[in-house]
Design a protein around this motif. Sequence first.
Motif, PDB file in Angstrom:
ATOM      1  N   VAL A   9      17.317   2.069  46.603  1.00 43.69           N
ATOM      2  CA  VAL A   9      17.641   2.335  44.675  1.00 43.69           C
ATOM      3  C   VAL A   9      18.811   3.221  44.510  1.00 43.69           C
ATOM      4  O   VAL A   9      18.749   4.672  44.625  1.00 43.69           O
ATOM      5  N   LYS A  10      19.293   2.705  43.575  1.00 41.27           N
ATOM      6  CA  LYS A  10      20.423   3.392  42.950  1.00 41.27           C
ATOM      7  C   LYS A  10      20.426   3.479  41.510  1.00 41.27           C
ATOM      8  O   LYS A  10      19.888   1.733  40.861  1.00 41.27           O
ATOM      9  N   SER A  55      18.752  13.577  39.658  1.00 43.12           N
ATOM     10  CA  SER A  55      17.488  13.126  40.558  1.00 43.12           C
ATOM     11  C   SER A  55      16.475  13.421  41.189  1.00 43.12           C
ATOM     12  O   SER A  55      15.805  13.084  41.648  1.00 43.12           O
ATOM     13  N   ALA A  80      13.155  11.548  41.423  1.00 49.23           N
ATOM     14  CA  ALA A  80      12.013  11.021  42.539  1.00 49.23           C
ATOM     15  C   ALA A  80      11.080  11.431  42.361  1.00 49.23           C
ATOM     16  O   ALA A  80       9.488  11.116  42.699  1.00 49.23           O
ATOM     17  N   LEU A  99       8.816   8.400  40.495  1.00 47.24           N
ATOM     18  CA  LEU A  99       8.760   7.704  40.987  1.00 47.24           C
ATOM     19  C   LEU A  99       7.396   7.975  41.854  1.00 47.24           C
ATOM     20  O   LEU A  99       6.628   6.727  42.865  1.00 47.24           O
ATOM     21  N   TYR A 135      12.371   4.773  51.086  1.00 50.41           N
ATOM     22  CA  TYR A 135      13.335   4.169  50.328  1.00 50.41           C
ATOM     23  C   TYR A 135      13.124   5.579  50.156  1.00 50.41           C
ATOM     24  O   TYR A 135      13.923   6.558  50.783  1.00 50.41           O
ATOM     25  N   LEU A 158      16.987   7.153  47.050  1.00 51.57           N
ATOM     26  CA  LEU A 158      16.872   6.852  45.711  1.00 51.57           C
ATOM     27  C   LEU A 158      18.371   7.512  45.690  1.00 51.57           C
ATOM     28  O   LEU A 158      18.732   8.794  46.146  1.00 51.57           O
ATOM     29  N   GLU A 191      21.805  12.176  46.527  1.00 53.36           N
ATOM     30  CA  GLU A 191      21.032  10.524  47.156  1.00 53.36           C
ATOM     31  C   GLU A 191      19.788  11.474  46.906  1.00 53.36           C
ATOM     32  O   GLU A 191      19.275  12.758  47.923  1.00 53.36           O
TER      33      GLU A 191
END
Length: 207
Positions: free
Chosen positions: A42-43, A66, A70, A73, A84, A86, A199
């Motif tokens: 996921v970007k 970030s 996270a 989510l 996944y 992110l 990331e």
Amino acid sequence: MRSPDPAQLADQLRGVLEPVVHGAGLEIDAVEVRTAGRRHSVKLVVDLPESSPATGIDLDVIARLSRSAAAELDPHEHLIEGSYTLEVTSPGIDRPLTEPRHWRRAYLRLARITLTDGTVVEARVGRLDGDTVAVAVPGRKAPERRDIPLAEIRHAQVQVEFKPAPPAETALLDPDALSGSTDGADGAPTNHDDGGAVETVRDEENR
């Protein structure tokens, strides 16, 4: 449960992440999802609001977002089946100018523009008026102003510059630009950040 296709999942994740991004004072530029089996990438691409006077997003802001994204989510793991990754990033210099807001953010930047007839023009971006953008095309004696309908542009991308914009080009597009406040030296706007990314990995067994 089977995950939806990447485009549908990207739309769902945009709805989940939008409040977090807005809370950080940013806007979502794009959400991209790629899948490989039960693994997803996921970007989340974020940008400054058009009203922001800043020219780039600090990497610390990206890092905090970030972590927040996270955490947001995690309760929605039913949307993403499996593991996944992110990635939260800001738009890089290579982002094509595809939306009106992209052109507004590129004001007084040099862009390489490919027209629908195949013609390639390097020009400085001026004001966007409706669906037409004004540009200053460099010339031997003086720059020339052109008004290009967005419908006639196939591809456009900001170029990296290592020296201030020529005053003649800037003055042609905005006579007041050189006398007002600017982001860079000699009346030239500084380059937008070339994209910083953070990331986060979420493994299925840790969720």
